[in-house]
Design an enzyme around this catalytic site. Structure first.
Site, PDB file in Angstrom:
ATOM      1  N   VAL A   1       2.545   4.486   5.084  1.00 42.98           N
ATOM      2  CA  VAL A   1       2.460   5.604   6.017  1.00 42.98           C
ATOM      3  C   VAL A   1       3.848   6.182   6.330  1.00 42.98           C
ATOM      4  O   VAL A   1       4.091   7.377   6.167  1.00 42.98           O
ATOM      5  CB  VAL A   1       1.755   5.170   7.320  1.00 42.98           C
ATOM      6  CG1 VAL A   1       1.922   6.210   8.418  1.00 42.98           C
ATOM      7  CG2 VAL A   1       0.276   4.951   7.039  1.00 42.98           C
TER       8      VAL A   1
ATOM      9  N   PHE B   1      -4.214   9.981   9.365  1.00 41.10           N
ATOM     10  CA  PHE B   1      -5.494   9.915   8.646  1.00 41.10           C
ATOM     11  C   PHE B   1      -5.323   9.976   7.127  1.00 41.10           C
ATOM     12  O   PHE B   1      -6.297  10.155   6.412  1.00 41.10           O
ATOM     13  CB  PHE B   1      -6.414  11.048   9.116  1.00 41.10           C
ATOM     14  CG  PHE B   1      -6.780  10.926  10.572  1.00 41.10           C
ATOM     15  CD1 PHE B   1      -7.833  10.107  10.958  1.00 41.10           C
ATOM     16  CD2 PHE B   1      -6.060  11.580  11.548  1.00 41.10           C
ATOM     17  CE1 PHE B   1      -8.167   9.959  12.292  1.00 41.10           C
ATOM     18  CE2 PHE B   1      -6.381  11.447  12.894  1.00 41.10           C
ATOM     19  CZ  PHE B   1      -7.439  10.632  13.266  1.00 41.10           C
TER      20      PHE B   1
ATOM     21  N   ASN C   1     -12.302   5.416  11.139  1.00 47.25           N
ATOM     22  CA  ASN C   1     -12.377   4.364  10.119  1.00 47.25           C
ATOM     23  C   ASN C   1     -13.664   3.553  10.242  1.00 47.25           C
ATOM     24  O   ASN C   1     -14.258   3.150   9.239  1.00 47.25           O
ATOM     25  CB  ASN C   1     -11.150   3.450  10.198  1.00 47.25           C
ATOM     26  CG  ASN C   1      -9.979   4.043   9.435  1.00 47.25           C
ATOM     27  OD1 ASN C   1     -10.106   5.114   8.840  1.00 47.25           O
ATOM     28  ND2 ASN C   1      -8.848   3.376   9.444  1.00 47.25           N
TER      29      ASN C   1
ATOM     30  N   PHE D   1     -18.416   9.147   0.736  1.00 50.91           N
ATOM     31  CA  PHE D   1     -18.479   7.783   1.266  1.00 50.91           C
ATOM     32  C   PHE D   1     -19.893   7.213   1.280  1.00 50.91           C
ATOM     33  O   PHE D   1     -20.298   6.564   2.233  1.00 50.91           O
ATOM     34  CB  PHE D   1     -17.867   7.719   2.683  1.00 50.91           C
ATOM     35  CG  PHE D   1     -16.398   7.462   2.641  1.00 50.91           C
ATOM     36  CD1 PHE D   1     -15.910   6.162   2.708  1.00 50.91           C
ATOM     37  CD2 PHE D   1     -15.508   8.502   2.480  1.00 50.91           C
ATOM     38  CE1 PHE D   1     -14.558   5.903   2.623  1.00 50.91           C
ATOM     39  CE2 PHE D   1     -14.158   8.260   2.382  1.00 50.91           C
ATOM     40  CZ  PHE D   1     -13.684   6.965   2.458  1.00 50.91           C
TER      41      PHE D   1
ATOM     42  N   ALA E   1     -22.411   2.871  -3.238  1.00 54.16           N
ATOM     43  CA  ALA E   1     -22.593   1.423  -3.167  1.00 54.16           C
ATOM     44  C   ALA E   1     -21.575   0.770  -4.100  1.00 54.16           C
ATOM     45  O   ALA E   1     -21.139   1.369  -5.072  1.00 54.16           O
ATOM     46  CB  ALA E   1     -24.011   1.066  -3.590  1.00 54.16           C
ATOM     47  N   GLY E   2     -21.183  -0.454  -3.804  1.00 55.73           N
ATOM     48  CA  GLY E   2     -20.196  -1.126  -4.648  1.00 55.73           C
ATOM     49  C   GLY E   2     -19.947  -2.545  -4.185  1.00 55.73           C
ATOM     50  O   GLY E   2     -20.815  -3.153  -3.553  1.00 55.73           O
TER      51      GLY E   2
ATOM     52  N   GLY F   1     -12.324  -2.492   1.080  1.00 56.67           N
ATOM     53  CA  GLY F   1     -11.159  -3.360   1.260  1.00 56.67           C
ATOM     54  C   GLY F   1     -10.004  -2.513   1.745  1.00 56.67           C
ATOM     55  O   GLY F   1     -10.217  -1.506   2.428  1.00 56.67           O
TER      56      GLY F   1
ATOM     57  N   CYS G   1      -6.759  -0.961   5.809  1.00 59.30           N
ATOM     58  CA  CYS G   1      -7.202  -0.307   7.050  1.00 59.30           C
ATOM     59  C   CYS G   1      -8.612  -0.684   7.494  1.00 59.30           C
ATOM     60  O   CYS G   1      -8.776  -1.250   8.571  1.00 59.30           O
ATOM     61  CB  CYS G   1      -7.079   1.207   6.901  1.00 59.30           C
ATOM     62  SG  CYS G   1      -5.361   1.732   6.755  1.00 59.30           S
TER      63      CYS G   1
ATOM     64  N   LYS H   1      -9.298  -4.383   8.807  1.00 49.05           N
ATOM     65  CA  LYS H   1      -8.597  -4.762  10.042  1.00 49.05           C
ATOM     66  C   LYS H   1      -8.965  -3.840  11.195  1.00 49.05           C
ATOM     67  O   LYS H   1      -9.040  -4.282  12.342  1.00 49.05           O
ATOM     68  CB  LYS H   1      -7.079  -4.811   9.804  1.00 49.05           C
ATOM     69  CG  LYS H   1      -6.347  -3.514  10.015  1.00 49.05           C
ATOM     70  CD  LYS H   1      -4.843  -3.713  10.000  1.00 49.05           C
ATOM     71  CE  LYS H   1      -4.100  -2.399   9.836  1.00 49.05           C
ATOM     72  NZ  LYS H   1      -4.366  -1.396  10.860  1.00 49.05           N
TER      73      LYS H   1
HETATM   74  P1  NAD Z   1       3.063  -1.293   5.481  1.00 45.61           P
HETATM   75  O1  NAD Z   1       2.862  -2.749   5.624  1.00 45.61           O
HETATM   76  O2  NAD Z   1       2.999  -0.659   4.141  1.00 45.61           O
HETATM   77  O3  NAD Z   1       4.474  -0.886   6.124  1.00 45.61           O
HETATM   78  C1  NAD Z   1       4.916  -1.331   7.350  1.00 45.61           C
HETATM   79  C2  NAD Z   1       6.440  -1.363   7.306  1.00 45.61           C
HETATM   80  O4  NAD Z   1       6.942  -1.660   8.609  1.00 45.61           O
HETATM   81  C3  NAD Z   1       7.002  -2.429   6.379  1.00 45.61           C
HETATM   82  O5  NAD Z   1       7.874  -1.831   5.444  1.00 45.61           O
HETATM   83  C4  NAD Z   1       7.758  -3.375   7.321  1.00 45.61           C
HETATM   84  O6  NAD Z   1       8.919  -3.933   6.743  1.00 45.61           O
HETATM   85  C5  NAD Z   1       8.100  -2.442   8.463  1.00 45.61           C
HETATM   86  N1  NAD Z   1       8.395  -3.124   9.731  1.00 45.61           N
HETATM   87  C6  NAD Z   1       7.738  -4.142  10.316  1.00 45.61           C
HETATM   88  N2  NAD Z   1       8.314  -4.457  11.483  1.00 45.61           N
HETATM   89  C7  NAD Z   1       9.357  -3.619  11.648  1.00 45.61           C
HETATM   90  C8  NAD Z   1      10.339  -3.438  12.668  1.00 45.61           C
HETATM   91  N3  NAD Z   1      10.341  -4.206  13.765  1.00 45.61           N
HETATM   92  N4  NAD Z   1      11.255  -2.467  12.507  1.00 45.61           N
HETATM   93  C9  NAD Z   1      11.251  -1.694  11.399  1.00 45.61           C
HETATM   94  N5  NAD Z   1      10.367  -1.809  10.414  1.00 45.61           N
HETATM   95  C10 NAD Z   1       9.413  -2.761  10.529  1.00 45.61           C
HETATM   96  O7  NAD Z   1       2.000  -0.629   6.470  1.00 45.61           O
HETATM   97  P2  NAD Z   1       1.267   0.776   6.297  1.00 45.61           P
HETATM   98  O8  NAD Z   1       0.143   0.651   5.355  1.00 45.61           O
HETATM   99  O9  NAD Z   1       2.277   1.846   6.112  1.00 45.61           O
HETATM  100  O10 NAD Z   1       0.629   0.916   7.758  1.00 45.61           O
HETATM  101  C11 NAD Z   1       1.411   1.166   8.905  1.00 45.61           C
HETATM  102  C12 NAD Z   1       0.486   1.530  10.050  1.00 45.61           C
HETATM  103  O11 NAD Z   1      -0.203   2.731   9.742  1.00 45.61           O
HETATM  104  C13 NAD Z   1      -0.603   0.498  10.333  1.00 45.61           C
HETATM  105  O12 NAD Z   1      -0.867   0.477  11.709  1.00 45.61           O
HETATM  106  C14 NAD Z   1      -1.790   1.047   9.586  1.00 45.61           C
HETATM  107  O13 NAD Z   1      -3.006   0.622  10.146  1.00 45.61           O
HETATM  108  C15 NAD Z   1      -1.610   2.524   9.791  1.00 45.61           C
HETATM  109  N6  NAD Z   1      -2.243   3.362   8.766  1.00 45.61           N
HETATM  110  C16 NAD Z   1      -2.199   2.986   7.454  1.00 45.61           C
HETATM  111  C17 NAD Z   1      -2.768   3.809   6.493  1.00 45.61           C
HETATM  112  C18 NAD Z   1      -2.748   3.412   5.041  1.00 45.61           C
HETATM  113  O14 NAD Z   1      -3.491   4.020   4.267  1.00 45.61           O
HETATM  114  N7  NAD Z   1      -1.953   2.451   4.622  1.00 45.61           N
HETATM  115  C19 NAD Z   1      -3.387   5.012   6.870  1.00 45.61           C
HETATM  116  C20 NAD Z   1      -3.388   5.372   8.207  1.00 45.61           C
HETATM  117  C21 NAD Z   1      -2.810   4.528   9.153  1.00 45.61           C
END
Ligand code: NAD
Length: 443
Positions: free
Chosen positions: A11, A153, A212, A253, A256-257, A261, A264, A267
């Site tokens: 993100v 999103f 979600n 969405f 079926a599958g 996973g 997002c 959790k």
């Molecule tokens: P990710 O695990 O890919 O990245 C998180 C990053 O944060 C890591 O690089 C980690 O090193 C860093 N980090 C952790 N603690 C830190 C700190 N104290 N200071 C600085 N950096 C720190 O996670 P992601 O998939 O990018 O998701 C991030 C958030 O966004 C989550 O809450 C997730 O639910 C939400 N989100 C994710 C998606 C997705 O598709 N991946 C979509 C929408 C929302």
């Protein structure tokens, strides 16, 4: 605007590169030194279509920088996005430790003068988190600042497009100043008229989980219908078309599958159940969604052992697809984790292919690769020679129209377990396969 994005994962990196693209001065901060070093060289640590040119451009034109110095990054920025991970805690609740660590750093790094900072939670966080962020900052400073909730999103695999051209932007605010600044910041992204929806912070926080949970519910719903189809010999793909053309339902969405996973849905559904329970709200609908999904992840393995028996010693299986969905290398909570391990635990050897997730697979399956029970193939056809069956776990495009004659020749027997319903049973019959899929009659 001067922006800091803290957390440079799936993100944060897209958000940072996206805001740099519209002319802002962006610094992306992360505590992962190796990641920051790679990014500073223009190397993208994840597979995300369209992201590399954005990062390259931002770096080359000096609008995008990467640092491990979180304190300096937030001290110098007016707008601060917190985009760190919020993994599930032991009780299923979202673990806010990283988010609150960053908030403390922001408080401690507050300069004595300069514009009032706007601190925005971009991470997916439970309702009430903005208030905790505010308290954590307030412990260290008397200066005025603003907190907002701006859930993200974007979808992995289409993240750049989703971010640059969002269906909508949701922003929870509690001050007119924050509202104005964020309206300005997002203006270039919504020129075609898609809305920026301003609301109270609690509603914005809940919106992300509700979105979600709704999507996960649709998937589990269709997997439940698939189970019924399987029981009576109906075809879930026909049912899907039959209901998806109803404009109240819509076609997305409904596939079926082998279950949802990724980082997002699993959790976030868990965290929402936890929040609801804490608030005394009945979460049984979502508990059902989780139960169906857990069963669905085991289903292909059950279908396979129904044919080959529980003891798979001496057998080899080919697996196409390890990422939790196509167009990403992300394997967090992917059905492949459970299925590959399930095969190996029953004594089988596995040869697997994924077009992008190889480095992730090396990490997730280090033990199986070390003891030789799993091998990763360069090419999808390299998995096949001598295998007892082919399992399809991710619907990558190159798997959709394969050379069936080649598959038939290379497998020990022409058997396919298709966890993504990529092929029609009719075609598989013509091609001479024993074909098992989800919610459709076996061939
Ligand atoms: P990710 O695990 O890919 O990245 C998180 C990053 O944060 C890591 O690089 C980690 O090193 C860093 N980090 C952790 N603690 C830190 C700190 N104290 N200071 C600085 N950096 C720190 O996670 P992601 O998939 O990018 O998701 C991030 C958030 O966004 C989550 O809450 C997730 O639910 C939400 N989100 C994710 C998606 C997705 O598709 N991946 C979509 C929408 C929302």
């Amino acid at each position: 605007m001067h922006i800091a994005v803290v957390g440079t994962g799936y993100v944060g990196l897209v958000v940072g590169a996206g805001f740099a693209e519209t002319g802002n001065d962006v610094v992306c901060a992360d505590i992962d030194q190796a990641k920051i070093e790679r990014l500073s060289r223009g190397e993208i640590p994840i597979y995300e279509p369209g992201l590399e040119p954005l990062v390259e451009r931002g770096l080359a034109e000096g609008r995008l920088r990467f640092t491990t110095d979180v304190a300096a990054a937030v001290r110098d920025a007016e707008i601060i996005f917190i985009a760190v991970g919020t993994p599930p805690g032991e009780d299923g609740s979202a673990d806010l430790q990283h988010v609150l660590d960053v908030a403390e750093t922001i408080g401690r790094s507050m300069p004595p003068d300069g514009p009032e900072k706007i601190v925005i939670t971009k991470s997916t966080v439970p309702v009430g988190t903005a208030a905790k962020v505010k308290d954590a900052i307030r412990r260290h400073t008397d200066r005025a600042f603003h907190v907002c909730s701006n859930p993200e999103f974007l979808k992995e695999g289409a993240a750049v497009d989703d971010f640059m051209k969002p269906d909508r932007v949701v922003v929870g605010v509690e001050s007119e100043h924050a509202r104005q600044r964020l309206a300005e910041l997002y203006e270039p992204f919504v020129r075609t008229g898609n809305p920026v929806l301003f609301m109270d912070i609690a509603s914005a926080e809940i919106t992300k989980y509700a979105a979600n949970a709704m999507l996960a519910t649709r998937i589990s719903f269709m997997n439940m219908v698939a189970e019924l189809c399987a029981a009576v010999g109906a075809d879930v793909t026909r049912v899907r078309k039959g209901i998806g053309t109803d404009e109240r339902i819509g076609p997305a969405f409904l596939f079926a599958g082998v279950g949802y996973g990724g980082s997002c849905f699993p959790k976030d559904v868990k965290a929402l159940i936890h929040t609801m329970s804490e608030c005394g709200v009945d979460a049984s609908l979502l508990q059902g969604v989780e139960q169906v999904n857990a069963r669905q992840k085991r289903l292909l393995l059950e279908k396979l052992t129904a044919e080959f028996g529980e003891d798979l010693a001496g057998r080899t299986f080919a697996v196409w697809g390890l990422a939790f969905k196509p167009e990403t290398d992300d394997m967090r909570e992917a059905p492949s984790l459970e299925i590959v391990r399930g095969l190996v635990e029953r004594g089988a050897r596995v040869v697997a292919h994924d077009p992008e997730a190889r480095p992730e697979a090396e990490r997730h399956f280090a033990d199986l690769l070390a003891d030789g029970s799993l091998r990763l193939a360069e090419h999808n056809y390299d998995c096949l020679p001598g295998a007892d069956a082919l399992l399809i776990l991710t619907e990558w495009r190159p798997y959709r129209q394969p050379d069936f004659a080649r598959i038939r020749q290379q497998l020990r027997a022409p058997v396919i377990f298709d966890g993504r319903n990529l092929y029609t049973p009719e075609r598989m019959r013509e091609e001479g396969f024993h074909y098992v899929s989800i919610g459709r009659p076996a061939v």
